[in-house]
Design a protein around this motif. Structure first.
Motif, PDB file in Angstrom:
ATOM      1  N   MET A 148       0.872  -1.230   0.104  1.00 56.24           N
ATOM      2  CA  MET A 148      -0.110  -0.083  -0.023  1.00 56.24           C
ATOM      3  C   MET A 148       0.731   1.187   0.087  1.00 56.24           C
ATOM      4  O   MET A 148       1.731   1.405   0.806  1.00 56.24           O
ATOM      5  N   PRO A 149       0.821   2.053  -0.914  1.00 54.54           N
ATOM      6  CA  PRO A 149       1.466   3.327  -0.935  1.00 54.54           C
ATOM      7  C   PRO A 149       1.436   4.097   0.337  1.00 54.54           C
ATOM      8  O   PRO A 149       0.490   4.133   0.907  1.00 54.54           O
ATOM      9  N   GLY A 150       2.680   4.965   0.703  1.00 52.96           N
ATOM     10  CA  GLY A 150       2.419   5.696   1.871  1.00 52.96           C
ATOM     11  C   GLY A 150       1.333   6.672   2.238  1.00 52.96           C
ATOM     12  O   GLY A 150       0.896   6.470   3.184  1.00 52.96           O
ATOM     13  N   SER A 151       1.004   7.289   1.101  1.00 52.36           N
ATOM     14  CA  SER A 151      -0.234   8.173   1.391  1.00 52.36           C
ATOM     15  C   SER A 151      -1.410   7.421   1.722  1.00 52.36           C
ATOM     16  O   SER A 151      -2.404   8.018   2.530  1.00 52.36           O
ATOM     17  N   GLU A 152      -1.793   6.330   0.889  1.00 46.87           N
ATOM     18  CA  GLU A 152      -2.917   5.478   1.359  1.00 46.87           C
ATOM     19  C   GLU A 152      -2.848   4.937   2.778  1.00 46.87           C
ATOM     20  O   GLU A 152      -3.857   4.866   3.726  1.00 46.87           O
ATOM     21  N   LEU A 153      -1.688   4.252   3.485  1.00 48.41           N
ATOM     22  CA  LEU A 153      -1.399   3.880   4.464  1.00 48.41           C
ATOM     23  C   LEU A 153      -1.960   4.921   5.463  1.00 48.41           C
ATOM     24  O   LEU A 153      -2.115   4.757   6.667  1.00 48.41           O
ATOM     25  N   TYR A 154      -1.171   6.186   5.410  1.00 44.83           N
ATOM     26  CA  TYR A 154      -1.305   7.127   6.246  1.00 44.83           C
ATOM     27  C   TYR A 154      -2.857   7.546   6.408  1.00 44.83           C
ATOM     28  O   TYR A 154      -3.484   7.847   7.445  1.00 44.83           O
ATOM     29  N   GLU A 155      -3.670   7.795   5.477  1.00 45.83           N
ATOM     30  CA  GLU A 155      -5.006   7.960   5.484  1.00 45.83           C
ATOM     31  C   GLU A 155      -5.812   6.753   6.226  1.00 45.83           C
ATOM     32  O   GLU A 155      -6.557   6.980   7.048  1.00 45.83           O
ATOM     33  N   LYS A 156      -5.396   5.546   6.060  1.00 47.07           N
ATOM     34  CA  LYS A 156      -5.939   4.424   6.676  1.00 47.07           C
ATOM     35  C   LYS A 156      -5.810   4.670   7.990  1.00 47.07           C
ATOM     36  O   LYS A 156      -6.679   4.160   9.255  1.00 47.07           O
ATOM     37  N   PHE A 157      -4.600   4.894   8.487  1.00 49.14           N
ATOM     38  CA  PHE A 157      -4.146   4.924   9.843  1.00 49.14           C
ATOM     39  C   PHE A 157      -4.713   5.990  10.625  1.00 49.14           C
ATOM     40  O   PHE A 157      -5.436   6.085  11.745  1.00 49.14           O
TER      41      PHE A 157
ATOM     42  N   VAL B 296       7.929  15.694  10.657  1.00 44.49           N
ATOM     43  CA  VAL B 296       6.945  16.347   9.991  1.00 44.49           C
ATOM     44  C   VAL B 296       7.296  16.522   8.291  1.00 44.49           C
ATOM     45  O   VAL B 296       6.629  15.945   7.358  1.00 44.49           O
ATOM     46  N   ALA B 297       8.150  17.337   8.335  1.00 41.89           N
ATOM     47  CA  ALA B 297       8.558  17.859   6.879  1.00 41.89           C
ATOM     48  C   ALA B 297       9.004  16.248   5.928  1.00 41.89           C
ATOM     49  O   ALA B 297       8.830  16.390   4.779  1.00 41.89           O
ATOM     50  N   ALA B 298       9.812  15.638   6.700  1.00 39.02           N
ATOM     51  CA  ALA B 298      10.151  14.465   6.014  1.00 39.02           C
ATOM     52  C   ALA B 298       9.004  13.450   5.879  1.00 39.02           C
ATOM     53  O   ALA B 298       8.899  12.656   4.641  1.00 39.02           O
ATOM     54  N   ALA B 299       7.918  13.505   6.530  1.00 42.05           N
ATOM     55  CA  ALA B 299       6.890  12.345   6.534  1.00 42.05           C
ATOM     56  C   ALA B 299       6.181  12.816   5.145  1.00 42.05           C
ATOM     57  O   ALA B 299       5.626  12.030   4.505  1.00 42.05           O
ATOM     58  N   LYS B 300       5.714  13.963   4.724  1.00 46.33           N
ATOM     59  CA  LYS B 300       5.019  14.374   3.568  1.00 46.33           C
ATOM     60  C   LYS B 300       3.554  13.730   3.490  1.00 46.33           C
ATOM     61  O   LYS B 300       3.315  13.305   2.352  1.00 46.33           O
ATOM     62  N   GLY B 301       3.053  13.613   4.475  1.00 44.57           N
ATOM     63  CA  GLY B 301       1.705  12.759   4.456  1.00 44.57           C
ATOM     64  C   GLY B 301       1.808  11.525   4.210  1.00 44.57           C
ATOM     65  O   GLY B 301       0.779  10.798   3.703  1.00 44.57           O
ATOM     66  N   ARG B 302       2.834  10.887   4.460  1.00 44.47           N
ATOM     67  CA  ARG B 302       3.049   9.609   3.992  1.00 44.47           C
ATOM     68  C   ARG B 302       3.152   8.476   5.362  1.00 44.47           C
ATOM     69  O   ARG B 302       2.827   7.290   5.249  1.00 44.47           O
ATOM     70  N   ILE B 303       3.252   9.109   6.400  1.00 44.90           N
ATOM     71  CA  ILE B 303       3.300   8.264   7.737  1.00 44.90           C
ATOM     72  C   ILE B 303       2.982   9.275   8.886  1.00 44.90           C
ATOM     73  O   ILE B 303       3.199  10.490   8.766  1.00 44.90           O
ATOM     74  N   VAL B 304       2.280   8.624   9.760  1.00 46.88           N
ATOM     75  CA  VAL B 304       1.520   9.453  10.824  1.00 46.88           C
ATOM     76  C   VAL B 304       2.710   9.653  11.771  1.00 46.88           C
ATOM     77  O   VAL B 304       3.270   8.843  12.247  1.00 46.88           O
ATOM     78  N   VAL B 305       2.864  10.954  12.143  1.00 45.95           N
ATOM     79  CA  VAL B 305       3.985  11.467  13.070  1.00 45.95           C
ATOM     80  C   VAL B 305       3.327  11.763  14.588  1.00 45.95           C
ATOM     81  O   VAL B 305       2.372  12.527  14.720  1.00 45.95           O
TER      82      VAL B 305
END
Length: 274
Positions: free
Chosen positions: A1-10, A139-148
């Motif tokens: 699952m791409p990072g952005s999708e995983l982020y939204e799911k979590f 947060v800057a590195a996460a870029k909406g791909r992982i929950v910080v």
């Protein structure tokens, strides 16, 4: 699952009514047990992982890669979103923290925690500006791909300062942390003060305030959106081993050999999705 999708799911688990209970696993079997029970997301526990390796937690004795390897195992076996309890982000500088976040994204993690700890027993909590800078970098590195998750360890490092705790958590939220967290506030009033101050940012709680273990429903009523257990399931399991060892030394083989059957162990291992 791409990072952005995983982020939204979590994140959706955090923002729904009631939030989530997110227990912490330490090895493949514990992760599979939690998945089989029905939990929707799990976390690593830096303390439990360190203990399994015979090392102390929070002293930089476990490497970033060792923790990532364990987190990847939990994710691959269960297919669940995994939150990494990554101490201070494994590095001296904000750039090091950013590199850890990138590595966590590359490893398929759903979330990552960054503490304001230092690993130095003489000065265990980093200065305010440094702590905020490290969360900002994450947060800057996460870029909406992982929950910080931005975390302050004031209360568990001998700094029972609610005002400073709220100041830090508010600042973490302001620089973009998706979740904030202060383990073991002294009581329910302090917890409610934290939840109120950082709203609408979701708040994680480790078990409960330090004075009283509450129910999940009571914590939800207080506005908590995520409940984690840290090393508590691990120490619960080790407590059973401790009692069994004492029984064995006393000659009581029956008491020392109760517990989960190995058939159940094999059944769980066969369900791994990796």
């Amino acid at each position: 699952m791409p990072g952005s999708e995983l982020y939204e799911k979590f994140m959706a688990l955090h923002t729904r009514d009631g939030g989530l209970v997110m227990p912490n696993a330490w090895d493949g079997l514990s992760a599979l047990m939690l998945a089989d029970t029905g939990f929707e997301a799990i976390a690593t526990s830096s303390a439990a992982i360190a203990a399994t390796l015979g090392r102390l937690d929070g002293r930089h004795e476990v490497t970033r890669e060792e923790h990532l390897e364990r987190a990847r195992l939990l994710s691959s076996l269960t297919g669940l979103p995994v939150n990494g309890d990554f101490e201070d982000g494994y590095g001296d500088t904000p750039e090091d923290v950013a590199a850890t976040v990138e590595a966590a994204v590359d490893s398929g993690l759903a979330g990552i925690g960054v503490e304001d700890t230092s690993g130095d027993p003489e000065k265990p909590i980093r200065d305010f500006d440094e702590a905020v800078s490290r969360v900002r970098s994450a947060v800057a590195a996460a870029k909406g791909r992982i929950v910080v998750t931005g975390r302050t360890d004031n209360f568990i490092q001998g700094r029972p300062d609610l005002d400073d705790t709220i100041l830090r958590l508010t600042a973490f939220a302001e620089v973009g942390a998706d979740v904030v967290y202060a383990p073991f506030p002294p009581d329910l009033d302090a917890l409610v003060a934290i939840v109120t101050a950082v709203a609408p940012t979701p708040v994680n709680v480790l078990v409960s305030p330090s004075d009283n273990v509450l129910t999940v429903a009571e914590l939800q009523q207080a506005g908590v959106k995520r409940i984690s257990l840290g090393p508590m399931l691990y120490t619960h399991a080790m407590g059973a081993v401790d009692e069994a060892a004492k029984a064995l030394l006393a000659g009581d083989l029956a008491s020392a050999t109760t517990g989960m059957s190995f058939a159940r162990v094999n059944e769980l291992l066969a369900r791994g999705v990796s």
